[in-house]
Design a protein around this motif. Structure first.
Motif, PDB file in Angstrom:
ATOM      1  N   VAL A   1       0.818  -1.332  -0.027  1.00 19.03           N
ATOM      2  CA  VAL A   1      -0.022   0.130   0.086  1.00 19.03           C
ATOM      3  C   VAL A   1       0.989   1.349  -0.035  1.00 19.03           C
ATOM      4  O   VAL A   1       0.430   2.180  -0.659  1.00 19.03           O
ATOM      5  CB  VAL A   1      -0.919   0.207   1.144  1.00 19.03           C
ATOM      6  N   VAL A   2       2.081   1.285   0.851  1.00 16.98           N
ATOM      7  CA  VAL A   2       2.748   2.377   0.690  1.00 16.98           C
ATOM      8  C   VAL A   2       3.540   2.605  -0.488  1.00 16.98           C
ATOM      9  O   VAL A   2       3.567   3.714  -0.979  1.00 16.98           O
ATOM     10  CB  VAL A   2       4.006   2.261   1.950  1.00 16.98           C
ATOM     11  N   HIS A   3       3.948   1.487  -1.137  1.00 11.54           N
ATOM     12  CA  HIS A   3       4.691   1.663  -2.488  1.00 11.54           C
ATOM     13  C   HIS A   3       3.608   2.209  -3.418  1.00 11.54           C
ATOM     14  O   HIS A   3       3.950   2.984  -4.355  1.00 11.54           O
ATOM     15  CB  HIS A   3       5.154   0.373  -2.969  1.00 11.54           C
TER      16      HIS A   3
ATOM     17  N   ASP B   1      -9.076  -2.017   4.530  1.00 11.13           N
ATOM     18  CA  ASP B   1      -9.386  -1.764   3.197  1.00 11.13           C
ATOM     19  C   ASP B   1      -8.343  -0.970   2.539  1.00 11.13           C
ATOM     20  O   ASP B   1      -7.894   0.174   2.833  1.00 11.13           O
ATOM     21  CB  ASP B   1     -10.787  -0.713   3.073  1.00 11.13           C
ATOM     22  N   ASP B   2      -7.607  -1.538   1.551  1.00 13.14           N
ATOM     23  CA  ASP B   2      -6.201  -1.070   0.877  1.00 13.14           C
ATOM     24  C   ASP B   2      -6.587   0.234   0.149  1.00 13.14           C
ATOM     25  O   ASP B   2      -5.747   1.218   0.131  1.00 13.14           O
ATOM     26  CB  ASP B   2      -5.511  -1.953   0.031  1.00 13.14           C
ATOM     27  N   LYS B   3      -7.837   0.335  -0.352  1.00 11.90           N
ATOM     28  CA  LYS B   3      -8.251   1.506  -1.326  1.00 11.90           C
ATOM     29  C   LYS B   3      -8.380   2.684  -0.358  1.00 11.90           C
ATOM     30  O   LYS B   3      -7.642   3.773  -0.706  1.00 11.90           O
ATOM     31  CB  LYS B   3      -9.494   1.115  -2.174  1.00 11.90           C
ATOM     32  N   TRP B   4      -8.903   2.481   0.735  1.00  7.42           N
ATOM     33  CA  TRP B   4      -9.192   3.806   1.642  1.00  7.42           C
ATOM     34  C   TRP B   4      -7.991   4.030   2.169  1.00  7.42           C
ATOM     35  O   TRP B   4      -7.519   5.300   2.290  1.00  7.42           O
ATOM     36  CB  TRP B   4     -10.224   3.238   2.763  1.00  7.42           C
ATOM     37  N   VAL B   5      -7.022   3.063   2.687  1.00 11.18           N
ATOM     38  CA  VAL B   5      -5.884   3.212   3.472  1.00 11.18           C
ATOM     39  C   VAL B   5      -4.736   3.991   2.358  1.00 11.18           C
ATOM     40  O   VAL B   5      -4.220   5.033   2.575  1.00 11.18           O
ATOM     41  CB  VAL B   5      -5.091   2.245   3.920  1.00 11.18           C
TER      42      VAL B   5
ATOM     43  N   THR C   1      13.209  13.083  -0.695  1.00 16.70           N
ATOM     44  CA  THR C   1      14.020  11.914  -0.590  1.00 16.70           C
ATOM     45  C   THR C   1      13.017  11.094   0.351  1.00 16.70           C
ATOM     46  O   THR C   1      12.566  11.541   1.425  1.00 16.70           O
ATOM     47  CB  THR C   1      15.168  12.238   0.457  1.00 16.70           C
ATOM     48  N   ILE C   2      12.829   9.889   0.106  1.00 16.89           N
ATOM     49  CA  ILE C   2      12.117   8.717   0.555  1.00 16.89           C
ATOM     50  C   ILE C   2      12.913   7.661   1.239  1.00 16.89           C
ATOM     51  O   ILE C   2      13.607   7.085   0.433  1.00 16.89           O
ATOM     52  CB  ILE C   2      10.596   8.371  -0.322  1.00 16.89           C
ATOM     53  N   THR C   3      12.541   7.376   2.597  1.00 17.49           N
ATOM     54  CA  THR C   3      13.016   6.150   3.184  1.00 17.49           C
ATOM     55  C   THR C   3      11.938   5.324   3.606  1.00 17.49           C
ATOM     56  O   THR C   3      11.002   5.749   4.328  1.00 17.49           O
ATOM     57  CB  THR C   3      14.147   6.640   4.323  1.00 17.49           C
ATOM     58  N   ILE C   4      12.249   3.933   3.483  1.00 23.17           N
ATOM     59  CA  ILE C   4      11.100   3.027   4.190  1.00 23.17           C
ATOM     60  C   ILE C   4      11.931   2.196   5.033  1.00 23.17           C
ATOM     61  O   ILE C   4      12.758   1.359   4.543  1.00 23.17           O
ATOM     62  CB  ILE C   4      10.620   2.391   3.128  1.00 23.17           C
ATOM     63  N   GLU C   5      11.469   1.836   6.306  1.00 24.64           N
ATOM     64  CA  GLU C   5      12.170   1.196   7.119  1.00 24.64           C
ATOM     65  C   GLU C   5      11.190   0.235   7.893  1.00 24.64           C
ATOM     66  O   GLU C   5      10.010   0.525   8.433  1.00 24.64           O
ATOM     67  CB  GLU C   5      12.823   1.968   8.146  1.00 24.64           C
ATOM     68  N   ASP C   6      11.332  -1.191   7.643  1.00 30.17           N
ATOM     69  CA  ASP C   6      10.417  -2.214   8.607  1.00 30.17           C
ATOM     70  C   ASP C   6       8.977  -1.849   8.254  1.00 30.17           C
ATOM     71  O   ASP C   6       8.221  -1.725   9.348  1.00 30.17           O
ATOM     72  CB  ASP C   6      11.018  -2.014   9.965  1.00 30.17           C
TER      73      ASP C   6
END
Length: 337
Positions: A190-192, A221-225, A208-213
């Motif tokens: 969902v984040v990606h 619901d993935d659409k609403w999130v 700049t984007i960092t993603i951790e754990d």
């Protein structure tokens, strides 16, 4: 019902009784009756009158208090005639009929307003779906003709798409239960997806984007999130500073997974923080040329409440962290533990 007001309303009846008692007393005395007999009749009459007024007051007070309690428990209080017993007194029946007429008029007006709202909502949804077609076509044209100008157009198209999505979700937010589908989703996906929705705006702002754990799975619901995350990313872009950065991370507690979205933007003033989820509230930052509508965070809060997601915001003058807290049941904890 006030006892003083009740007595005030009974003054004409009390005066009539007193005049009748006085007339009877004069008649009895003129007829040669003893004074003690007249006084006895006078006292008995007073006792009967007092007892009658007291009983009537008690019965009426009890009935009216019950009616008030029933009214307070009703959500739509204009429906009180539906649960009332039809009164026996002629004057009370007149007021009952007036209440029934008022109720009917209210129901007709509510029905008309609901129909208008439904038609308007359907029109908005239809218009948004139609306007998305040219937006998608323009995006395809720009992607097939890559140039610096086309990239700028794509960034603006993402802005337009975000506003149309906001309008669509606002129209649907009143009855979200008819539109969402709760299932197990991967927060990482969902984040990606949300980042991909804003890739041109993020690139344009040099974010700049960092993603951790964030390798966690939750039931929602993935659409609403995804829409909620799009609002957070849009705010991070709108209120950015030099060398903007956005960080995604998760923390797992006993029964919750908390997804945090942190930026290093201009932050939220401490005085504004308690009100940022209110409808139409733009705050100090929104009034300084950021074209804020005060709808985005309000919608996020409303949708989170519907989905059972906790939503909190933190800011220390510079930078803001938004936390989405997902509840896990015992089954999910057992699977992921």
């Amino acid at each position: 019902m006030s006892g003083r007001l009740y007595l005030k309303n009974q003054v004409p009846a009390i005066l009539v009784n007193l005049i009748g008692m006085l007339a009877l007393a004069l008649f009895l005395l003129a007829s040669g009756n003893r004074l003690q007999t007249v006084l006895f009749i006078f006292i008995v009459w007073l006792i009967i009158l007092t007892a009658y007024l007291s009983v009537v007051y008690y019965v009426r007070k009890r009935y009216l208090n019950k009616l008030l309690d029933m009214t307070e428990q009703l959500e739509e209080r204009y429906l009180i005639p539906e649960i009332m017993t039809i009164p026996e007194k002629a004057d009370e029946q007149v007021f009952y009929q007036i209440m029934k007429m008022a109720e009917k008029s209210m129901l007709e007006k509510i029905g008309a307003i609901q129909n208008e709202r439904k038609e308007y909502k359907e029109y908005i949804e239809q218009w948004i779906h139609e306007v998305k077609t040219p937006i998608t076509a323009m995006k395809l044209l720009c992607e097939n003709n890559r140039s610096p100008f086309a990239r700028e157009i794509l960034a603006e198209l993402e802005n337009i798409n975000q506003y149309t999505e906001q309008a669509l979700y606002y129209a649907r937010s009143e009855h979200t239960e008819k539109d969402y589908f709760v299932r197990e989703i991967d927060l990482c996906d969902v984040v990606h997806s949300a980042i991909a929705d804003n890739k041109y705006l993020l690139r344009q702002s040099n974010m700049t984007i960092t993603i951790e754990d964030i390798e966690n799975r939750v039931y929602t619901d993935d659409k609403w999130v995804r829409f909620i995350l799009n609002q957070m990313i849009g705010n991070a872009i709108k209120y950015r500073t030099e060398h903007p950065a956005l960080h995604f991370s998760t923390i797992k507690t006993n029964d919750r997974i908390v997804l945090s979205i942190s930026d290093n933007g201009i932050g939220i003033p401490k005085s504004d923080l308690p009100r940022i989820f209110e409808k139409g509230f733009t705050g100090r930052n929104g009034r300084t040329g950021k074209n804020s509508t005060g709808i985005g965070l309000y919608l996020c809060k409303r949708l989170c409440d519907k989905l059972g997601i906790g939503l909190t915001a933190y800011s220390e003058n510079k930078g803001t962290t938004i936390a989405l807290s997902f509840q896990m049941n015992d089954f999910v904890i057992g699977v992921q533990g």
